[in-house]
Design a protein around this motif. Structure first.
Motif, PDB file in Angstrom:
ATOM      1  N   SER A 189       0.862  -1.172   0.000  1.00 37.44           N
ATOM      2  CA  SER A 189       0.000   0.000   0.000  1.00 37.44           C
ATOM      3  C   SER A 189       0.899   1.222   0.000  1.00 37.44           C
ATOM      4  CB  SER A 189      -0.895   0.024   1.242  1.00 37.44           C
ATOM      5  OG  SER A 189      -0.103   0.202   2.412  1.00 37.44           O
ATOM      6  N   TRP A 190       0.333   2.391  -0.298  1.00 36.89           N
ATOM      7  CA  TRP A 190       1.140   3.609  -0.266  1.00 36.89           C
ATOM      8  C   TRP A 190       1.743   3.800   1.118  1.00 36.89           C
ATOM      9  CZ3 TRP A 190       2.504   5.008  -4.735  1.00 36.89           C
ATOM     10  CH2 TRP A 190       1.634   4.966  -5.816  1.00 36.89           C
ATOM     11  N   TRP A 191       0.933   3.568   2.136  1.00 37.91           N
ATOM     12  CA  TRP A 191       1.413   3.774   3.500  1.00 37.91           C
ATOM     13  C   TRP A 191       2.556   2.820   3.813  1.00 37.91           C
ATOM     14  CZ3 TRP A 191       1.445   7.158   7.223  1.00 37.91           C
ATOM     15  CH2 TRP A 191       1.809   6.777   8.509  1.00 37.91           C
ATOM     16  N   LYS A 192       2.414   1.566   3.412  1.00 35.43           N
ATOM     17  CA  LYS A 192       3.456   0.570   3.668  1.00 35.43           C
ATOM     18  C   LYS A 192       4.755   0.928   2.948  1.00 35.43           C
ATOM     19  CE  LYS A 192       4.337  -4.422   3.439  1.00 35.43           C
ATOM     20  NZ  LYS A 192       5.667  -4.328   2.813  1.00 35.43           N
ATOM     21  N   ILE A 193       4.630   1.339   1.697  1.00 38.45           N
ATOM     22  CA  ILE A 193       5.823   1.696   0.924  1.00 38.45           C
ATOM     23  C   ILE A 193       6.543   2.883   1.565  1.00 38.45           C
ATOM     24  CG2 ILE A 193       6.653   2.605  -1.281  1.00 38.45           C
ATOM     25  CD1 ILE A 193       4.296   1.017  -2.569  1.00 38.45           C
ATOM     26  N   ALA A 194       5.769   3.935   1.881  1.00 34.87           N
ATOM     27  CA  ALA A 194       6.370   5.137   2.459  1.00 34.87           C
ATOM     28  C   ALA A 194       6.977   4.859   3.818  1.00 34.87           C
ATOM     29  CB  ALA A 194       5.328   6.234   2.565  1.00 34.87           C
ATOM     30  N   THR A 195       6.304   4.044   4.634  1.00 32.94           N
ATOM     31  CA  THR A 195       6.802   3.739   5.976  1.00 32.94           C
ATOM     32  C   THR A 195       8.025   2.843   5.930  1.00 32.94           C
ATOM     33  OG1 THR A 195       4.562   3.924   6.863  1.00 32.94           O
ATOM     34  CG2 THR A 195       6.170   2.775   8.226  1.00 32.94           C
ATOM     35  N   ASP A 196       7.938   1.785   5.140  1.00 34.64           N
ATOM     36  CA  ASP A 196       9.055   0.838   5.060  1.00 34.64           C
ATOM     37  C   ASP A 196      10.328   1.509   4.553  1.00 34.64           C
ATOM     38  OD1 ASP A 196       7.348  -1.061   5.940  1.00 34.64           O
ATOM     39  OD2 ASP A 196       7.194  -2.172   4.051  1.00 34.64           O
ATOM     40  N   HIS A 197      10.189   2.440   3.623  1.00 38.06           N
ATOM     41  CA  HIS A 197      11.363   3.062   3.000  1.00 38.06           C
ATOM     42  C   HIS A 197      11.673   4.435   3.586  1.00 38.06           C
ATOM     43  CE1 HIS A 197      11.831  -0.027  -0.124  1.00 38.06           C
ATOM     44  NE2 HIS A 197      10.504  -0.103  -0.069  1.00 38.06           N
ATOM     45  N   LYS A 198      10.906   4.853   4.594  1.00 42.35           N
ATOM     46  CA  LYS A 198      11.106   6.156   5.232  1.00 42.35           C
ATOM     47  C   LYS A 198      11.258   7.246   4.188  1.00 42.35           C
ATOM     48  CE  LYS A 198      13.144   4.141   9.393  1.00 42.35           C
ATOM     49  NZ  LYS A 198      14.324   4.077  10.286  1.00 42.35           N
ATOM     50  N   THR A 199      10.298   7.344   3.325  1.00 42.58           N
ATOM     51  CA  THR A 199      10.407   8.243   2.183  1.00 42.58           C
ATOM     52  C   THR A 199       9.027   8.777   1.830  1.00 42.58           C
ATOM     53  OG1 THR A 199      11.204   8.398  -0.100  1.00 42.58           O
ATOM     54  CG2 THR A 199      10.089   6.369   0.517  1.00 42.58           C
ATOM     55  N   THR A 200       8.974   9.667   0.874  1.00 40.23           N
ATOM     56  CA  THR A 200       7.701  10.086   0.306  1.00 40.23           C
ATOM     57  C   THR A 200       7.593   9.493  -1.088  1.00 40.23           C
ATOM     58  OG1 THR A 200       8.695  12.104  -0.581  1.00 40.23           O
ATOM     59  CG2 THR A 200       7.643  12.247   1.587  1.00 40.23           C
ATOM     60  N   VAL A 201       6.398   9.189  -1.473  1.00 34.35           N
ATOM     61  CA  VAL A 201       6.187   8.606  -2.788  1.00 34.35           C
ATOM     62  C   VAL A 201       6.041   9.736  -3.795  1.00 34.35           C
ATOM     63  CG1 VAL A 201       4.719   7.106  -4.172  1.00 34.35           C
ATOM     64  CG2 VAL A 201       5.072   6.612  -1.743  1.00 34.35           C
ATOM     65  N   ALA A 202       6.934   9.782  -4.764  1.00 32.07           N
ATOM     66  CA  ALA A 202       6.931  10.878  -5.729  1.00 32.07           C
ATOM     67  C   ALA A 202       5.823  10.717  -6.763  1.00 32.07           C
ATOM     68  CB  ALA A 202       8.278  10.966  -6.418  1.00 32.07           C
ATOM     69  N   LYS A 203       5.519   9.498  -7.095  1.00 32.51           N
ATOM     70  CA  LYS A 203       4.479   9.244  -8.091  1.00 32.51           C
ATOM     71  C   LYS A 203       3.262   8.703  -7.354  1.00 32.51           C
ATOM     72  CE  LYS A 203       3.664   6.681 -12.376  1.00 32.51           C
ATOM     73  NZ  LYS A 203       4.241   5.678 -13.305  1.00 32.51           N
ATOM     74  N   LEU A 204       2.252   9.523  -7.196  1.00 33.93           N
ATOM     75  CA  LEU A 204       1.111   9.182  -6.348  1.00 33.93           C
ATOM     76  C   LEU A 204      -0.008   8.483  -7.111  1.00 33.93           C
ATOM     77  CD1 LEU A 204       0.908  12.366  -4.126  1.00 33.93           C
ATOM     78  CD2 LEU A 204       1.847  10.143  -3.537  1.00 33.93           C
ATOM     79  N   ALA A 205       0.041   8.485  -8.408  1.00 31.53           N
ATOM     80  CA  ALA A 205      -1.026   7.854  -9.163  1.00 31.53           C
ATOM     81  C   ALA A 205      -0.540   7.486 -10.550  1.00 31.53           C
ATOM     82  CB  ALA A 205      -2.221   8.791  -9.258  1.00 31.53           C
ATOM     83  N   VAL A 206      -1.191   6.528 -11.138  1.00 32.89           N
ATOM     84  CA  VAL A 206      -0.927   6.153 -12.516  1.00 32.89           C
ATOM     85  C   VAL A 206      -1.943   6.870 -13.390  1.00 32.89           C
ATOM     86  CG1 VAL A 206      -0.815   4.251 -14.158  1.00 32.89           C
ATOM     87  CG2 VAL A 206      -0.090   3.900 -11.788  1.00 32.89           C
ATOM     88  N   LEU A 207      -1.482   7.569 -14.408  1.00 30.56           N
ATOM     89  CA  LEU A 207      -2.386   8.323 -15.279  1.00 30.56           C
ATOM     90  C   LEU A 207      -2.776   7.506 -16.502  1.00 30.56           C
ATOM     91  CD1 LEU A 207      -0.695  11.843 -15.231  1.00 30.56           C
ATOM     92  CD2 LEU A 207      -2.706  11.103 -13.960  1.00 30.56           C
ATOM     93  N   HIS A 208      -4.045   7.518 -16.820  1.00 28.40           N
ATOM     94  CA  HIS A 208      -4.539   6.862 -18.030  1.00 28.40           C
ATOM     95  C   HIS A 208      -5.441   7.863 -18.735  1.00 28.40           C
ATOM     96  CE1 HIS A 208      -5.660   3.702 -20.763  1.00 28.40           C
ATOM     97  NE2 HIS A 208      -6.939   3.995 -20.568  1.00 28.40           N
ATOM     98  N   GLY A 209      -4.913   8.557 -19.738  1.00 28.58           N
ATOM     99  CA  GLY A 209      -5.654   9.632 -20.360  1.00 28.58           C
ATOM    100  C   GLY A 209      -5.873  10.733 -19.342  1.00 28.58           C
TER     101      GLY A 209
END
Length: 225
Positions: A189-209
């Motif tokens: 999950s976003w929370w898991k990724i950010a917490t595990d890596h002690k970072t902020t997620v730069a790409k918050l969404a995948v764009l489709h059109g």
């Protein structure tokens, strides 16, 4: 070391001063006119005897470093007293491009720090008087030893670099950050990724059109910063 030293314009053979220096100062300059590194290195190479001026290195043109004089031997960039005590003097070429300046400045600082370490010179900028060893600007040399030059602050300041910032960078270097690529795993999950890596997620969404898809799937790659 992120820069490479070109010897395209290096003095050779009987060219330049043959006297060795003591290891007291690294002296920082800027070229004083709107011209780049290669142009000034070439000028020093071809006119060192008649103009009676040259330094060890000229930095600019997008972070390039050109050697002219030989480090450890007298260069003619400041007065004779300072010249005899400075194994390395460095000129910074000028540009009106902020993006190019960023590269030039980073190489300028890194080179100054590397040369100071090589010659056992403290990473302090413009500290103390004439008896205090360290990295010095030409302005400091004018104030404490001899001369009338005040570079490089007149060029650095409009580019956003104060004396305090230059002091900080000479002491600590310039820290840069890079984005890491992470491959999404099942259950992430976003929370898991950010917490595990002690970072902020730069790409918050995948764009489709024009539609934002907030779901990610195992195997998708995202940037972390």
């Amino acid at each position: 070391m992120s820069y490479k030293i070109s010897k395209k314009y290096a003095l050779s053979g009987p060219e330049g001063d043959s006297h060795k220096t003591s290891s007291k100062f690294i002296i920082l300059h800027d070229v004083g006119a709107n011209s780049g590194a290669a142009a000034n290195a070439s000028y020093f190479k071809n006119n060192w005897r008649t103009a009676q001026t040259y330094v060890a290195f000229v930095v600019g043109d997008g972070g390039k470093v050109y050697q002219v004089g030989t480090p450890g031997y007298v260069q003619w960039g400041a007065g004779s007293t300072a010249n005899a005590q400075a194994p390395v003097q460095i000129e910074l070429g000028r540009t009106t491009s902020k993006s190019q300046f960023k590269k030039d400045y980073a190489a300028y600082v890194e080179l100054a720090r590397d040369m100071a370490k090589k010659y056992g010179i403290p990473l302090t900028l413009d500290a103390g008087g004439a008896s205090t060893t360290g990295v010095k600007t030409h302005r400091w040399e004018t104030d404490h030893i001899w001369g009338s030059h005040v570079d490089p602050y007149g060029y650095l300041s409009p580019m956003g670099i104060s004396k305090a910032q230059l002091q900080k960078n000479i002491k600590n270097g310039i820290k840069t950050t890079t984005n890491k690529i992470y491959t999404v795993k099942k259950g992430d999950s976003w929370w898991k990724i950010a917490t595990d890596h002690k970072t902020t997620v730069a790409k918050l969404a995948v764009l489709h059109g024009k539609k934002v898809i907030s779901m990610l799937y195992p195997g998708d790659k995202i940037k972390l910063k």
